[in-house]
Design an enzyme around this catalytic site. Structure first.
Site: not given
Length: 704
Positions: A53, A379, A409, A439, A472, A568, A596
């Site tokens: 992270n 993704r 990214r 997204h 997730y 979160r 998520h």
């Protein structure tokens, strides 16, 4: 939204800086690594996550702050901090954080591992004779042929050090002229960093860089090795893409990806108490300031702990692996389209399997009645069954349109490969919209049936990634609701062409309409309170840092609306401000799975409305991305979603409560010990075993 209290809800004192809030989030993960109630190897995993992270945080967020500070940008953030002040505060906090990371590994985890029969040697001097012979032979046979020592002198300039690569900086002295010289050796990432040594009884490992360090003299003949220290740099990895000047977005992104390894160095990690000559040399060559130097006590780059987690023989120190369960709403023997026609289907990952989503696309690819498939991909996994199904659909003559977001990214390269593969199979591939990231998570299947054309839609809060769907927590909806189908068609027409619908039936899209929709929903709760009804908002998301949304929440709280937030990560809102946020609670859950899902509940005077979305309450989601929010209208499914919120609001084991600007663990005294993620694992297993769809809890709205 009119301010009826006279309070300035945009007062910077009411906000927390985004970057400092993110560091608080990473600290919550670090606390899980320090929590002795967690299985030992799970603690290793949490510590590894804090390290990965932090890498991304530096490559993107700290890099951006540094760029702004160097450009003399003085625009304050929502908390009133200028970039230079933010950078100074972030660096100070991070130095303390890194020290705590090292302390956690050295003082807590290492001794605990030793007790459990796993010894991690931190120096080659700790090896016995047999281990030394083994390590030297391993170096000669497997490591030496891979290494390339890079000398630095007037004829050979300092080489390009790859972003996040582990290296050894070496100081040698020539035996001929006694001249001191520097060199650097990259620790090869193609080799396993964790080397297990022969040992009687106790398992013993040492890190690869220590074996290389022991054998450096073999690389520098006719020189004496004076000292050597491991080091690692982090570079600015944020891509700058001028889409107005990029005639081919695919080629522009490929070009920019090559620059990632050449970005400005923004952090130097080096072994604590390194030789001053080596440190001075590296600072000069890498052009880093002292505050960008992090002295690491113990191993550099703790992401290796994820590999250590994979060592066999320590299963008793790990949490039992959870296997997602079949959804009780899906029948294996009936085709997926018949089931969706019968009723909407709600999926809750990873507690329930991601398989129905894969099956939805795969069956559509093979079904002779399916005319078209349209999907957005942000993704996907390395061996994506979704992509394979889309290729098959194109080969079967379906009209297949796929938006592959090239600007996702750190997944840019992966997505470029998938885009080329899909194009080769005959799919129409769109590379995203200019100036925006797509997204949203949506799949549209157009099917010819006896009564005409019917549209089937999957909408989700998470990516079409079968791998992360096991890690997730996300929710998804399969529906053939006619209004949603019309909206889905309009959404894809907007993405692929120039169509921009004036109104929508059920869906709300960013960046054009979603922000206003949220503001109206919040304003409606204020109106309900003024009319004498209870106002209640419950929202679950990854991050909250949009000043407009926060100001609206403050106004709602001041008006008497009760607001419960499950956030979160980043949260720039402060709780407990008299007359401003008295009626707001914020909690963060950090557990085995990464939270998520995005869920939004509005009481609406008793006519409850529940929405799920791909978007967080962040400026980038509301203003700079294509996002979709969708309603859950089936009453049974609505209760399912409300149950998720209910259980998470009652979690006493993994919840951290925001008090002012500081997070505290829930005080469990006198409360039931409830861990939300374990609850949903148990519930999914129970339902799968009994195939009992009616096993549902009643949601009781929280008050006060």
């Amino acid at each position: 939204m009119a301010n009826t209290t006279g309070t300035d809800f945009n007062n910077p004192e009411y906000y927390t800086n985004r970057e400092l809030s993110w560091l608080q989030f990473n600290m919550r993960i670090l606390l899980e690594a320090r929590d002795k109630n967690n299985p030992l190897f799970e603690r290793l995993k949490f510590l590894s996550i804090t390290s990965s992270n932090l890498d991304e945080f530096f490559m993107v967020r700290v890099a951006s702050l540094k760029d702004m500070a160097e450009a003399k940008c003085t625009k304050p953030d929502l908390a009133g901090m200028k970039p230079s002040a933010q950078l100074k505060a972030v660096m100070a906090e991070t130095h303390e954080f890194v020290a705590l990371q090292s302390s956690t590994f050295n003082r807590s985890l290492m001794p605990a591992l030793e007790k459990e029969g796993l010894s991690i040697l931190t120096s080659y001097e700790q090896m016995n004779e047999e281990q030394c012979r083994y390590a030297d032979a391993f170096f000669d046979e497997d490591v030496y042929p891979v290494l390339t020592p890079m000398a630095v002198d007037p004829a050979r300039p300092f080489p390009l050090i790859r972003n996040r690569s582990l290296n050894l900086c070496v100081l040698v002295k020539s035996e001929e002229n006694e001249e001191e010289q520097f060199a650097t050796v990259q620790v090869p990432s193609v080799l396993n960093r964790i080397i297990e040594l022969p040992s009687d009884g106790k398992r013993t490992v040492i890190l690869l860089e220590k074996i290389i360090e022991r054998n450096l003299f073999k690389l520098f003949e006719n020189h004496r090795v004076l000292c050597a220290h491991p080091y690692r740099i982090t570079r600015n990895a944020d891509l700058y893409i001028d889409e107005d000047d990029a005639s081919d977005l695919l080629k522009e992104i490929q070009k920019q990806l090559k620059q990632r390894q050449r970005g400005e160095a923004i952090r130097l990690e080096i072994e604590e108490k390194s030789d001053k000559r080596i440190l001075k040399f590296l600072k000069k060559q890498l052009n880093v300031e002292q505050e960008e130097v992090f002295d690491i006590q113990g191993p550099i780059d703790l992401t290796f702990l994820m590999k250590l987690y994979g060592l066999e023989g320590f299963e008793h120190l790990k949490q039992e692996k959870y296997i997602p369960k079949p959804s009780v709403m899906i029948q294996e023997e009936t085709d997926i389209f018949t089931q969706i026609r019968n009723h909407d289907i709600l999926l809750h990952h990873p507690y329930e399997s991601f398989e129905p989503v894969i099956r939805f696309v795969a069956e559509a690819a093979a079904d002779e009645n399916v005319l078209a498939i349209k999907q957005t991909l942000y993704r996907v996994s390395g061996h994506s069954p979704i992509v394979a199904a889309l290729e098959k659909a194109a080969e079967n003559g379906k009209q297949v349109t796929v938006l592959v977001e090239l600007k996702a990214r750190f997944d840019e390269e992966n997505n470029i490969q998938w885009a080329k593969k899909l194009e080769k199979a005959g799919c129409h591939v769109i590379y995203g919209l200019m100036g925006l990231k797509t997204h949203s998570k949506i799949t549209l299947v157009v099917r010819k049936e006896e009564d005409g054309i019917r549209r089937y839609v999957h909408l989700g809060t998470g990516n079409y990634n079968d791998a992360t769907a096991k890690l997730y927590t996300d929710m998804g909806l399969l529906t053939c609701n006619e209004s949603i189908g019309e909206d889905a068609t309009a959404a894809f027409n907007m993405i692929s062409g120039y169509s921009e619908p004036k109104q929508w039936n059920k869906l709300s899209l960013a960046p054009y309409w979603l922000r206003d929709r949220f503001m109206r929903l919040i304003k409606r709760e204020i109106k309900q309170v003024k009319e004498g009804n209870e106002g209640l908002i419950i929202a679950k998301m990854n991050s909250l840092c949009d000043s407009g949304i926060i100001a609206a929440l403050y106004e709602a709280s001041a008006a008497g609306v009760n607001i419960h937030l499950i956030v979160r990560g980043i949260c720039c809102l402060k709780t407990g401000i008299p007359g401003v946020s008295d009626n707001i609670t914020v909690r963060s859950l950090v557990g085995t799975f990464l939270e998520h899902s995005r869920i939004f509940y509005f009481r609406n005077g008793g006519n409850e409305e529940v929405y799920m979305a791909s978007a967080d309450w962040m400026p980038r989601n509301l203003d700079k991305r294509v996002e979709i929010m969708f309603p859950v209208e089936d009453e049974n499914l609505k209760q399912e979603v409300l149950q998720v919120l209910d259980i998470q609001l009652r979690d006493t084991m993994k919840a951290h409560i925001l008090k002012g600007g500081v997070y505290e663990k829930v005080d469990r005294r006198g409360k039931e010990h409830l861990e939300a993620q374990k609850y949903f694992c148990t519930l999914a297993a129970s339902r799968a075993e009994t195939k009992n769809e009616g096993d549902r809890r009643t949601f009781i709205p929280m008050k006060g």
